[in-house]
Motif scaffolding. Sequence first.
Motif, mmCIF file in Angstrom:
data_model
loop_
_atom_site.group_PDB
_atom_site.id
_atom_site.type_symbol
_atom_site.label_atom_id
_atom_site.label_comp_id
_atom_site.label_asym_id
_atom_site.label_seq_id
_atom_site.Cartn_x
_atom_site.Cartn_y
_atom_site.Cartn_z
ATOM 1 N N ASP A 54 -34.387 24.117 -16.003
ATOM 2 C CA ASP A 54 -33.443 24.317 -15.258
ATOM 3 C C ASP A 54 -33.751 26.396 -16.312
ATOM 4 O OD1 ASP A 54 -30.206 24.486 -15.587
ATOM 5 O OD2 ASP A 54 -29.848 23.770 -17.579
ATOM 6 N N HIS A 309 -24.131 17.415 -20.994
ATOM 7 C CA HIS A 309 -24.805 18.405 -20.915
ATOM 8 C C HIS A 309 -24.351 19.411 -21.808
ATOM 9 C CE1 HIS A 309 -23.747 18.174 -16.085
ATOM 10 N NE2 HIS A 309 -22.269 17.506 -16.663
ATOM 11 N N GLN A 320 -27.370 22.457 -13.669
ATOM 12 C CA GLN A 320 -28.297 21.125 -14.669
ATOM 13 C C GLN A 320 -29.518 20.557 -13.434
ATOM 14 O OE1 GLN A 320 -27.614 20.461 -17.291
ATOM 15 N NE2 GLN A 320 -27.181 22.612 -17.461
ATOM 16 N N GLU A 321 -29.792 21.419 -12.907
ATOM 17 C CA GLU A 321 -31.053 20.476 -12.013
ATOM 18 C C GLU A 321 -31.907 20.946 -12.637
ATOM 19 O OE1 GLU A 321 -30.270 19.102 -8.911
ATOM 20 O OE2 GLU A 321 -28.193 19.216 -9.407
ATOM 21 N N ASP A 322 -33.582 20.048 -11.630
ATOM 22 C CA ASP A 322 -34.118 20.179 -12.467
ATOM 23 C C ASP A 322 -35.479 21.507 -11.537
ATOM 24 O OD1 ASP A 322 -36.258 17.545 -10.825
ATOM 25 O OD2 ASP A 322 -33.894 18.767 -10.977
#
Length: 329
Positions: A54, A309, A320-322
């Motif tokens: 993140d 979250h 909130q992403e890889d």
Amino acid sequence: MHLRLIVPSDRSTRVLNALVDDARVTSIVLLPGAAHRPAGDVLECDVTREATSDVLSWLKIQGLYDEGSVAVTEVGATPSRNARAAEEAAPGAPDDAVIWDAVVDQAYNETSGSWVYYTFLTLATMIASVAVVTDSSILVVGAMVVGPEFGVVAALAVGLALRRHGLSIRAVVLLLKGFLLAIAVTALAALLARAVGWVDTAAVTAARPLTGFIWRPDRWSAVVAVLAGCAGVLSQTAGRANALVGVFISVTTVPAAGDLALSMALWAPGQIGGAAAQLGINLAGMTIAGVVTLILQRLIWRAYLARRHPPSANPAQFGQEDGCSNRSA
């Protein structure tokens, strides 16, 4: 995970504030003007494993990958209250989080094609050929452990799962070149051994109760290859390198290459097809299993983050992403 960042001075305050405002980050240190190549401020911090992708994704957007520097290392132990508080602020378990930038970077490193890789693969194949001649299961295990091919297979799986075609091509080419060289050198050594009277065709075609499975693949060969591929990729993405030893001694890639080299050099046509099939089944099974494992890891982690979250003081800073770097071949 410990991050050492070199931040351009015009972005130092923004990056510092974002890290300070995130509850999953601790042990933040800023050294203004300490960096010289590239020039900028040095910023170090500890980030929970669950939040590392993140944070790295956000740092990439800020231009640190191109105009600064990012180094990631694993922290062995953090016995402090601040570290425990940061861990509690992050969702999930550390082993479940995948640091995609590190996975991609490791995959490119595995496909660099160093002479050490070719040497280890050749030596492992030659050890496997001796195991075939002597019908030694101990030498088979030794050859499996020495063989370095799984890292390249894992890199191929990463390239396919993340649609990085350049990485996939590099991995395929390295596998082909590595095994062709190892088989050729081992075959030449077998011809030399036959010339001095050490081996003959009977040494390959004789009953081999301990190593005959190498050239006789069956349904279990595919099952073991798939299971080993899953375990190997999980061990790398979860930072559990100790599990790789079990993966090495589960698959029959290098032993099959050794048997194939001997069968061609001493001309045992009845075993050539079986050894080649064993090699192909193991490589294909591990690759397919690795791709499926990586895709499932991404889907599971995204689904988990969608439900929960982390309690960041400034959630808009880190999406909130890889994360995954844009490194190309």
